[in-house]
Scaffold this motif. Structure first.
Motif, short mmCIF file in Angstrom:
data_model
loop_
_atom_site.label_atom_id
_atom_site.label_comp_id
_atom_site.label_asym_id
_atom_site.label_seq_id
_atom_site.Cartn_x
_atom_site.Cartn_y
_atom_site.Cartn_z
N ALA A 25 0.84 -1.21 0.00
CA ALA A 25 0.00 0.00 0.00
C ALA A 25 0.87 1.26 0.00
CB ALA A 25 -0.93 -0.01 1.21
N PHE A 26 1.95 1.24 0.79
CA PHE A 26 2.89 2.36 0.82
C PHE A 26 3.49 2.59 -0.57
CE2 PHE A 26 7.38 3.53 0.94
CZ PHE A 26 7.34 4.74 1.62
N LEU A 28 2.27 1.63 -3.53
CA LEU A 28 1.24 2.09 -4.47
C LEU A 28 1.02 3.60 -4.31
CD1 LEU A 28 -1.29 -0.85 -4.23
CD2 LEU A 28 0.00 -0.17 -6.29
N LYS A 29 1.09 4.08 -3.10
CA LYS A 29 0.89 5.51 -2.84
C LYS A 29 2.07 6.36 -3.31
CE LYS A 29 0.09 8.75 0.93
NZ LYS A 29 -0.14 8.90 2.37
N HIS A 30 3.30 5.86 -3.14
CA HIS A 30 4.48 6.67 -3.41
C HIS A 30 5.15 6.41 -4.76
CE1 HIS A 30 4.03 7.19 0.94
NE2 HIS A 30 4.55 8.36 0.71
N ASP A 31 4.76 5.38 -5.46
CA ASP A 31 5.36 5.06 -6.77
C ASP A 31 4.65 5.89 -7.83
OD1 ASP A 31 6.60 3.93 -8.96
OD2 ASP A 31 5.60 1.99 -8.77
N ARG A 32 5.09 7.14 -7.97
CA ARG A 32 4.44 8.09 -8.88
C ARG A 32 4.48 7.67 -10.33
NH1 ARG A 32 8.01 12.99 -7.00
NH2 ARG A 32 9.37 11.54 -8.04
N GLU A 135 -8.50 0.39 -9.23
CA GLU A 135 -7.54 1.28 -9.87
C GLU A 135 -6.10 0.75 -9.84
OE1 GLU A 135 -8.10 2.96 -5.65
OE2 GLU A 135 -9.35 2.01 -7.19
N HIS A 136 -5.85 -0.32 -9.07
CA HIS A 136 -4.51 -0.90 -8.99
C HIS A 136 -4.41 -2.30 -9.57
CE1 HIS A 136 -3.21 2.47 -6.61
NE2 HIS A 136 -4.10 2.23 -5.68
#
Length: 141
Positions: A25-26, A28-32, A135-136
């Motif tokens: 989850a981290f 997915l949030k930070h991998d721009r 979305e993922h």
């Protein structure tokens, strides 16, 4: 066997581990740039990747990162080297993760293995792998 896109990478993670799912989850949030794709070690793709790189799919004590450069050659990293490369691959200030290499790998990996052996006891375990949000979904093998 699944391969990442050139310049991309696949992370094999424990799909029932609460800590490991938090890590995903981290990312997915930070991998721009959407560089990382994910395979639960319980999936056929995850098991195949682990086995093809000499890791026992039945004993998920290792963290596996499979990167492919633009020439298509694989680069395999495990344990703390994989974690360091993943964080640095996020870009920006995360590149400071490379400083972890200053700590001897034997010490880093010993700490990682202790965490890996105790992760269910310390953080918990899901009954089954979680399904990714719509979305993922394309980022999971």
């Amino acid at each position: 066997m699944p391969r990442p896109e050139p310049g991309g990478a696949v992370i094999v993670f424990d799909g029932v581990c609460v800590l490991c799912n938090g890590w995903v989850a981290f990312l997915l949030k930070h991998d721009r740039f959407g560089r990382y794709r994910f395979a639960a070690m319980q999936s056929d793709a995850g098991r195949a990747l682990l086995a093809s790189h000499g890791l026992d799919p039945g004993d998920p004590a290792s963290f596996l990162l499979v990167e492919h450069d633009v020439a298509g050659g694989p680069r395999i990293s495990t344990d703390t080297n994989a974690i360091r490369r993943v964080l640095a691959g996020l870009g920006g200030g995360w590149r400071l993760a490379h400083t972890l290499a200053l700590v001897p790998r034997g010490l880093r990996d010993a700490a990682y293995r202790r965490l890996a052996r105790n992760r269910y006891r310390w953080f918990g375990k899901h009954e089954a792998c979680a399904l990714p949000a719509p979305e993922h979904r394309q980022r999971f093998l």
